[in-house]
Design an enzyme around this catalytic site. Structure first.
Site, mmCIF file in Angstrom:
data_model
loop_
_atom_site.group_PDB
_atom_site.id
_atom_site.type_symbol
_atom_site.label_atom_id
_atom_site.label_comp_id
_atom_site.label_asym_id
_atom_site.label_seq_id
_atom_site.Cartn_x
_atom_site.Cartn_y
_atom_site.Cartn_z
ATOM 1 N N ARG A 162 0.824 -1.209 0.000
ATOM 2 C CA ARG A 162 0.000 0.000 0.000
ATOM 3 C C ARG A 162 0.863 1.266 0.000
ATOM 4 N NH1 ARG A 162 -2.315 -3.854 -0.784
ATOM 5 N NH2 ARG A 162 -4.254 -4.645 0.107
ATOM 6 N N SER B 265 -11.660 -0.663 3.203
ATOM 7 C CA SER B 265 -10.781 -1.039 4.313
ATOM 8 C C SER B 265 -10.075 0.199 4.853
ATOM 9 C CB SER B 265 -9.753 -2.073 3.848
ATOM 10 O OG SER B 265 -10.395 -3.258 3.436
ATOM 11 N N GLU C 255 -5.134 2.946 6.238
ATOM 12 C CA GLU C 255 -4.848 2.859 4.808
ATOM 13 C C GLU C 255 -5.421 4.088 4.111
ATOM 14 O OE1 GLU C 255 -6.294 -0.003 1.116
ATOM 15 O OE2 GLU C 255 -5.963 -0.903 3.087
#
Length: 337
Positions: free
Chosen positions: A163, A237, A333
């Site tokens: 990520r 998420s 995230e």
């Protein structure tokens, strides 16, 4: 080129936060991106480069310039079994996956239904079900915000990790991405050994799925776990799965033998953040108008009328509880601005 002042960003973030920015600029071509680069080069205002807003939490009004790409287009070039698909940065990423599956270009099936746009996929290194977009990116085309120069950056030079990329750190706000080229194969090699993919396929009596069957299975799994942002504002998420070293992992596993995990490499293990959050009792719990989704502890939702600060307060409470119980710091995230 779109150029608007005191612009409302409600339609540009899936959390459903009603925040405004000082100025909103949008480009539909490389030339317009270069024109915006010139504006940015002489501006002293803060800058936010925005995709579809599906990985964004606005804490308050943004006192600066927001830039968005509206460049469209999907074009494929084949060379034997290899296919390069060049996409405008304003295309929805899942439209690209759909296009490729329909045309027999393989490698992105497990990334089906990930929200967001093509440009953001290259910034975030999006991933799901054992796949990451860095595995299929060939190159990224962009305009340098300082010089207006058009550059092509090879995947290997983007510094991709979990990520993460150089676009999020040392290159942050340095480039306006115009196109991303992905590398696909005409040979279908399904990846089925992550999460509950095989179980979901077995429920439909599918053992050797086609690319379309795998895509639809991934879509079904995601829809069962993730709320529709049109119904409940969310950014998918919210937290990244933490990585821990081998020694810490063994101590934790001794305390929690049922703990799920994934071995990333010889001395690194990934522990699902959703499990950590659920063990702390947060699944389905709310803090004011912000809530942890009842079907997936990784997802924070706007129950209606939540401000960005409400979501941040919930995030901080969860982070503190996970660290207190497990000694692990989980990180968002989602880009919090």
């Amino acid at each position: 080129m779109v150029d608007k002042r005191n612009y409302c960003l409600l339609a540009h973030n899936t959390f459903g936060i009603s925040a405004r920015c000082n100025r909103f600029l949008e480009y539909e071509s490389i030339a317009e991106a270069q024109a915006i680069a010139h504006i940015l080069n002489i501006s002293t205002e803060p800058l936010l480069l925005l995709g579809a807003g599906s990985n964004l939490l606005l804490k308050a009004d943004f006192q600066g310039i927001v830039v968005h790409s509206a460049i469209k287009g999907i074009a494929a070039t084949t060379n034997g079994d290899e296919v390069i698909v060049r996409c405008g940065s304003g295309e929805l990423f899942d439209d690209v996956v759909s296009f490729c599956v329909k045309h027999g270009y393989h490698g992105a099936e497990n990334l089906s239904l990930i929200p967001g746009e093509v440009g953001a996929s290259a910034v975030q290194n999006i991933g799901a079900y054992g796949s990451e977009v860095k595995d299929i990116i060939d190159s990224v085309e962009a305009v340098n915000c300082n010089t207006g120069e058009v550059v092509t950056i090879a995947c290997a030079d983007c510094g991709y990790s979990y990520r993460n990329s150089k676009f999020k750190h040392e290159w942050k706000n340095h480039f306006l991405i115009t196109h991303v080229s992905y590398r696909f194969s005409k040979i279908f090699q399904p990846h089925l050994d992550y999460g509950n993919i095989r179980l979901a396929l077995a429920k439909n009596n599918i053992i050797n799925p086609s690319a379309e069957e795998l895509r639809q299975t991934i879509i079904t799994i995601r829809r069962e776990k993730l709320p529709d942002p049109k119904v409940l504002g969310n950014a998918g998420s919210f937290f990244m799965n933490p990585l821990v070293d081998k020694h810490f992992f063994k101590r934790l596993l001794a305390l929690y033998p049922a703990m799920p995990f994934y071995k990333v490499e010889e001395a690194v293990y990934k522990i699902p953040a959703a499990w950590l959050i659920e063990q702390c009792g947060w699944k389905g719990r709310s803090l004011g108008p912000a809530c942890v989704y009842e079907k997936q502890a990784l997802v924070l939702v706007n129950l209606g009328g939540a401000k960005g600060s409400d979501i941040v307060a919930l995030c901080n409470a969860i982070v503190n509880d996970v660290e207190r119980k497990f000694g692990i710091v989980i990180h968002p995230e989602v880009n919090i601005v």
